[in-house]
Design a protein around this motif. Structure first.
Motif, PDB file in Angstrom:
ATOM      1  N   GLU A 167      37.621  43.880  57.426  1.00  0.00           N
ATOM      2  CA  GLU A 167      37.804  42.506  57.856  1.00  0.00           C
ATOM      3  C   GLU A 167      39.194  42.080  57.423  1.00  0.00           C
ATOM      4  O   GLU A 167      39.701  42.531  56.379  1.00  0.00           O
ATOM      5  CB  GLU A 167      36.709  41.646  57.220  1.00  0.00           C
ATOM      6  N   GLU A 168      39.813  41.222  58.226  1.00  0.00           N
ATOM      7  CA  GLU A 168      41.230  40.908  58.013  1.00  0.00           C
ATOM      8  C   GLU A 168      41.536  40.453  56.589  1.00  0.00           C
ATOM      9  O   GLU A 168      42.515  40.913  55.984  1.00  0.00           O
ATOM     10  CB  GLU A 168      41.664  39.841  59.008  1.00  0.00           C
ATOM     11  N   SER A 169      40.728  39.584  56.021  1.00  0.00           N
ATOM     12  CA  SER A 169      41.038  39.050  54.689  1.00  0.00           C
ATOM     13  C   SER A 169      40.806  40.079  53.586  1.00  0.00           C
ATOM     14  O   SER A 169      41.268  39.901  52.456  1.00  0.00           O
ATOM     15  CB  SER A 169      40.207  37.798  54.407  1.00  0.00           C
ATOM     16  N   ALA A 170      40.087  41.164  53.908  1.00  0.00           N
ATOM     17  CA  ALA A 170      39.795  42.198  52.913  1.00  0.00           C
ATOM     18  C   ALA A 170      40.877  43.282  52.872  1.00  0.00           C
ATOM     19  O   ALA A 170      40.961  44.030  51.887  1.00  0.00           O
ATOM     20  CB  ALA A 170      38.444  42.842  53.207  1.00  0.00           C
ATOM     21  N   LYS A 171      41.675  43.350  53.906  1.00  0.00           N
ATOM     22  CA  LYS A 171      42.708  44.392  53.970  1.00  0.00           C
ATOM     23  C   LYS A 171      43.680  44.266  52.804  1.00  0.00           C
ATOM     24  O   LYS A 171      44.178  43.182  52.499  1.00  0.00           O
ATOM     25  CB  LYS A 171      43.463  44.299  55.293  1.00  0.00           C
ATOM     26  N   GLY A 172      43.940  45.384  52.142  1.00  0.00           N
ATOM     27  CA  GLY A 172      44.857  45.405  51.017  1.00  0.00           C
ATOM     28  C   GLY A 172      44.228  45.009  49.694  1.00  0.00           C
ATOM     29  O   GLY A 172      44.842  45.195  48.633  1.00  0.00           O
ATOM     30  N   ARG A 173      43.016  44.449  49.736  1.00  0.00           N
ATOM     31  CA  ARG A 173      42.345  44.034  48.499  1.00  0.00           C
ATOM     32  C   ARG A 173      41.072  44.832  48.234  1.00  0.00           C
ATOM     33  O   ARG A 173      40.726  45.093  47.080  1.00  0.00           O
ATOM     34  CB  ARG A 173      41.989  42.547  48.550  1.00  0.00           C
ATOM     35  N   PHE A 174      40.363  45.188  49.296  1.00  0.00           N
ATOM     36  CA  PHE A 174      39.087  45.894  49.164  1.00  0.00           C
ATOM     37  C   PHE A 174      39.243  47.335  49.632  1.00  0.00           C
ATOM     38  O   PHE A 174      40.009  47.620  50.554  1.00  0.00           O
ATOM     39  CB  PHE A 174      38.001  45.232  50.003  1.00  0.00           C
ATOM     40  N   THR A 175      38.491  48.239  49.005  1.00  0.00           N
ATOM     41  CA  THR A 175      38.486  49.635  49.427  1.00  0.00           C
ATOM     42  C   THR A 175      37.051  50.126  49.484  1.00  0.00           C
ATOM     43  O   THR A 175      36.318  50.015  48.492  1.00  0.00           O
ATOM     44  CB  THR A 175      39.276  50.522  48.455  1.00  0.00           C
ATOM     45  N   ILE A 176      36.667  50.680  50.630  1.00  0.00           N
ATOM     46  CA  ILE A 176      35.336  51.257  50.784  1.00  0.00           C
ATOM     47  C   ILE A 176      35.446  52.763  50.599  1.00  0.00           C
ATOM     48  O   ILE A 176      36.409  53.383  51.051  1.00  0.00           O
ATOM     49  CB  ILE A 176      34.726  50.906  52.157  1.00  0.00           C
ATOM     50  N   SER A 177      34.465  53.328  49.891  1.00  0.00           N
ATOM     51  CA  SER A 177      34.488  54.771  49.675  1.00  0.00           C
ATOM     52  C   SER A 177      33.067  55.297  49.563  1.00  0.00           C
ATOM     53  O   SER A 177      32.132  54.549  49.295  1.00  0.00           O
ATOM     54  CB  SER A 177      35.270  55.121  48.407  1.00  0.00           C
ATOM     55  N   ARG A 178      32.917  56.610  49.798  1.00  0.00           N
ATOM     56  CA  ARG A 178      31.630  57.268  49.694  1.00  0.00           C
ATOM     57  C   ARG A 178      31.695  58.388  48.670  1.00  0.00           C
ATOM     58  O   ARG A 178      32.705  59.081  48.575  1.00  0.00           O
ATOM     59  CB  ARG A 178      31.216  57.919  51.014  1.00  0.00           C
ATOM     60  N   MET A 193      36.651  45.873  44.926  1.00  0.00           N
ATOM     61  CA  MET A 193      37.218  44.593  45.309  1.00  0.00           C
ATOM     62  C   MET A 193      38.212  44.137  44.242  1.00  0.00           C
ATOM     63  O   MET A 193      37.838  43.986  43.072  1.00  0.00           O
ATOM     64  CB  MET A 193      36.112  43.552  45.482  1.00  0.00           C
ATOM     65  N   ASN A 194      39.457  43.935  44.658  1.00  0.00           N
ATOM     66  CA  ASN A 194      40.509  43.462  43.756  1.00  0.00           C
ATOM     67  C   ASN A 194      41.035  42.115  44.240  1.00  0.00           C
ATOM     68  O   ASN A 194      40.805  41.713  45.381  1.00  0.00           O
ATOM     69  CB  ASN A 194      41.658  44.470  43.710  1.00  0.00           C
ATOM     70  N   SER A 195      41.751  41.440  43.360  1.00  0.00           N
ATOM     71  CA  SER A 195      42.367  40.142  43.700  1.00  0.00           C
ATOM     72  C   SER A 195      41.356  39.215  44.357  1.00  0.00           C
ATOM     73  O   SER A 195      41.640  38.611  45.395  1.00  0.00           O
ATOM     74  CB  SER A 195      43.569  40.368  44.624  1.00  0.00           C
ATOM     75  N   LEU A 196      40.211  39.096  43.746  1.00  0.00           N
ATOM     76  CA  LEU A 196      39.138  38.300  44.337  1.00  0.00           C
ATOM     77  C   LEU A 196      39.499  36.827  44.391  1.00  0.00           C
ATOM     78  O   LEU A 196      40.186  36.296  43.501  1.00  0.00           O
ATOM     79  CB  LEU A 196      37.844  38.514  43.559  1.00  0.00           C
ATOM     80  N   LYS A 197      39.018  36.187  45.443  1.00  0.00           N
ATOM     81  CA  LYS A 197      39.287  34.766  45.689  1.00  0.00           C
ATOM     82  C   LYS A 197      37.965  34.008  45.766  1.00  0.00           C
ATOM     83  O   LYS A 197      36.930  34.608  46.087  1.00  0.00           O
ATOM     84  CB  LYS A 197      40.038  34.606  47.022  1.00  0.00           C
ATOM     85  N   PRO A 198      37.983  32.721  45.523  1.00  0.00           N
ATOM     86  CA  PRO A 198      36.733  31.938  45.633  1.00  0.00           C
ATOM     87  C   PRO A 198      36.060  32.099  47.000  1.00  0.00           C
ATOM     88  O   PRO A 198      34.827  32.084  47.082  1.00  0.00           O
ATOM     89  CB  PRO A 198      37.204  30.510  45.392  1.00  0.00           C
ATOM     90  N   GLU A 199      36.850  32.273  48.049  1.00  0.00           N
ATOM     91  CA  GLU A 199      36.259  32.414  49.390  1.00  0.00           C
ATOM     92  C   GLU A 199      35.571  33.765  49.592  1.00  0.00           C
ATOM     93  O   GLU A 199      34.945  33.988  50.634  1.00  0.00           O
ATOM     94  CB  GLU A 199      37.320  32.189  50.473  1.00  0.00           C
ATOM     95  N   ASP A 200      35.688  34.662  48.635  1.00  0.00           N
ATOM     96  CA  ASP A 200      34.937  35.913  48.683  1.00  0.00           C
ATOM     97  C   ASP A 200      33.503  35.743  48.179  1.00  0.00           C
ATOM     98  O   ASP A 200      32.696  36.668  48.268  1.00  0.00           O
ATOM     99  CB  ASP A 200      35.629  36.997  47.836  1.00  0.00           C
ATOM    100  N   THR A 201      33.202  34.578  47.655  1.00  0.00           N
ATOM    101  CA  THR A 201      31.861  34.307  47.143  1.00  0.00           C
ATOM    102  C   THR A 201      30.837  34.415  48.269  1.00  0.00           C
ATOM    103  O   THR A 201      30.968  33.754  49.301  1.00  0.00           O
ATOM    104  CB  THR A 201      31.799  32.911  46.509  1.00  0.00           C
TER     105      THR A 201
END
Length: 124
Positions: free
Chosen positions: A60-71, A82-90
Motif C-alpha cells: 500500500e502506498e503509505s507502507a512503501k519504504g516503511r514496512f517489509t513483508i517476508s516469509r 513495520m518501521n517509522s510507525l505513525k498514528p494513522e497506522d493504528t
C-alpha cells in the motif's frame, strides 16, 4: 482448513517499530498469496502488503519504504516488519492466505483464510 495465528501487535510510540508474525498451518508452499491487511475504526479493511509465491510483493502506498513483508518457509510463518510507525497506522492487522490446495488436493477453487487479528496502536 488453514489455521493462522497472529502475534506481535501492541502499543508503540510514533517513530517506533513492531514486527507482526503469522504462523500458518499446512505447507506455506501451497499458498500462492499471503498478505497483511488492516482495518481502522470506521474504515474498510485494506491491503497493506502482499507476498506472492513468485517472489513479488506489493505494498500500500503509505507502507512503501516503511514496512517489509517476508516469509520464513521453514517455519511456515509470515512477517510484517513495520518501521517509522505513525498514528494513522493504528488498526487491527489481519493475516491473509489464499490457496488452491484444499483438503489435501489441488482444485480450481480458491480458498481464502483470515487470522483473528492483532491490534496495533501508535500513540504517544
Amino acid at each position: 482448513q488453514v489455521q493462522l495465528v497472529e502475534s506481535g501487535g501492541g502499543l508503540v510510540q510514533p517513530g517506533g517499530s513492531l514486527r507482526l508474525s503469522c504462523a500458518a498451518s499446512g505447507s506455506i508452499f501451497t499458498y500462492h498469496q499471503m498478505g497483511w491487511y488492516r482495518q481502522a475504526p470506521g474504515k474498510e479493511r485494506e491491503a497493506v502488503a502482499v507476498s506472492f509465491n513468485d517472489g513479488n510483493t506489493n505494498y500500500e502506498e503509505s507502507a512503501k519504504g516503511r514496512f517489509t513483508i517476508s516469509r520464513d518457509n521453514t517455519e511456515n510463518t509470515l512477517y510484517l516488519h513495520m518501521n517509522s510507525l505513525k498514528p494513522e497506522d493504528t488498526a487491527v492487522y489481519y493475516c491473509n492466505v489464499r490457496t488452491y490446495f484444499n483438503g489435501g488436493v489441488w482444485s480450481n477453487e480458491e480458498s481464502v483464510y483470515w487470522g483473528q487479528g492483532t491490534q496495533v496502536t501508535v500513540s504517544s
